[in-house]
Enzyme design. Structure first.
Site, mmCIF file in Angstrom:
data_model
loop_
_atom_site.group_PDB
_atom_site.id
_atom_site.type_symbol
_atom_site.label_atom_id
_atom_site.label_comp_id
_atom_site.label_asym_id
_atom_site.label_seq_id
_atom_site.Cartn_x
_atom_site.Cartn_y
_atom_site.Cartn_z
ATOM 1 N N PRO A 5 0.818 -1.209 0.000
ATOM 2 C CA PRO A 5 0.000 0.000 0.000
ATOM 3 C C PRO A 5 0.857 1.268 0.000
ATOM 4 O O PRO A 5 1.810 1.377 0.767
ATOM 5 C CB PRO A 5 -0.794 -0.117 1.295
ATOM 6 C CG PRO A 5 -0.795 -1.574 1.616
ATOM 7 C CD PRO A 5 0.503 -2.106 1.095
ATOM 8 N N GLU A 6 0.524 2.185 -0.881
ATOM 9 C CA GLU A 6 1.209 3.473 -0.961
ATOM 10 C C GLU A 6 0.184 4.562 -0.656
ATOM 11 O O GLU A 6 -0.924 4.267 -0.232
ATOM 12 C CB GLU A 6 1.825 3.641 -2.361
ATOM 13 C CG GLU A 6 2.819 2.528 -2.699
ATOM 14 C CD GLU A 6 3.485 2.683 -4.057
ATOM 15 O OE1 GLU A 6 3.613 3.828 -4.537
ATOM 16 O OE2 GLU A 6 3.872 1.659 -4.644
#
Ligand SMILES: [Zn+2]
Length: 301
Positions: A5-6
């Site tokens: 996840p960014e």
């Protein structure tokens, strides 16, 4: 395909969680995995969290931040495979559920993590800002974030530009996926030395980064591996990638097959035609597999 996840994924989680959590009190907290809170005892952290009431669900970079009315904050980092689930998605049998919070409206918040790299860190009011500011640079989507702010962080850095923007202190929340997507949009080779970019290139990167991240948020993030939205659903950004994970497929701008190299130890996808190295022959030689004659010439000098 890898990927963690960014900014867009964590922001999507934040937006979904905010209505379920704002104003809610943590009634009971059970943390089943000591890795989540180490080196602190999970039972101690759970006890400290009980009674806290959520004021704001916030985010900085890849940190999800539950700010409590007391001024304390719980920093959640999802790392590789963490997800925060609410409602129906928080119920039922799940061998990967590592923590459960019973809220004062009778609902549960569950934390799920297959690979167990995620972390929960409870900070006291006077620790919160310093802790985050030490680790995370400016928010790239903030109105006040300008190309010159990015330029200032790149000045004097000989690292490849991709490595520089993966450093969370350069800019917050950009990881492997959105770094590749931003560099493709800016037509910059991932191995270009950060300090060698001219102002036009930095402006293009600033714009490319913001567009890639905004599109990621608009598509509710990309669904990779075990990333889940709080309702158990998934995002759609993985269908929009320009280069990430698309090795051998044609570049949508020029038709050249997307190439894969390694930069800073990470799989890196780019278009060898659109993102041609311009100034520094040293990195051109390392990466121009599509142009062997040029590569030989550089490596012979
Ligand atoms: Zn291209």
């Amino acid at each position: 395909m890898g990927g963690v996840p960014e900014l867009p994924e964590v922001e999507t989680v934040r937006r979904r969680l905010a209505p379920a959590l704002a104003g809610r009190r943590f009634v009971r907290v059970a943390i089943a995995d000591p890795r989540l809170t180490r080196p602190l005892d999970p039972a101690d952290v759970a006890r400290e969290l009980e009674g806290e009431r959520v004021a704001v669900v916030d985010r900085r970079g890849k940190y999800l931040i539950l700010r409590f009315e007391s001024g304390r904050a719980l920093l959640i980092h999802l790392r590789m495979t963490g997800s925060v689930l609410t409602g129906e998605a928080a119920q039922g049998d799940d061998p990967y559920r590592r923590a459960v919070v019973a809220l004062d409206d009778g609902s549960d918040l569950a934390y799920r993590d297959v690979r167990r790299f995620g972390t929960w860190l409870l900070l006291e009011p006077d620790e919160v800002d310093a802790y985050i500011d030490d680790r995370v640079g400016r928010e790239p989507l903030a109105d006040a974030y300008r190309a010159r702010d990015l330029a200032a962080k790149l000045e004097g850095r000989r690292a490849p530009i991709k490595a520089a923007i993966l450093d969370q202190r350069t800019v917050a929340g950009v990881g492997n996926i959105y770094a590749d997507e931003a560099l493709w949009r800016a037509r910059i080779h991932p191995l270009a030395p950060a300090a060698a970019l001219d102002l036009d290139e930095v402006k293009a990167l600033h714009r490319g980064m913001r567009r890639a991240l905004e599109q990621g948020i608009a598509r509710q993030g990309s669904t990779l591996r075990d990333y889940r939205l709080p309702d158990g659903g998934s995002g759609g950004m993985q269908h929009e990638f320009k280069v990430y994970g698309r090795g051998g497929e044609p570049c949508e701008r020029c038709g050249t097959p997307i190439d894969k190299i390694r930069v800073a130890g990470r799989g890196t996808w780019y278009c060898p035609s659109c993102q041609r190295p311009r100034r520094a022959p040293a990195y051109a030689a390392r990466s121009s597999s599509s142009r062997p004659s040029r590569s030989r010439r550089h490596s012979s000098v």
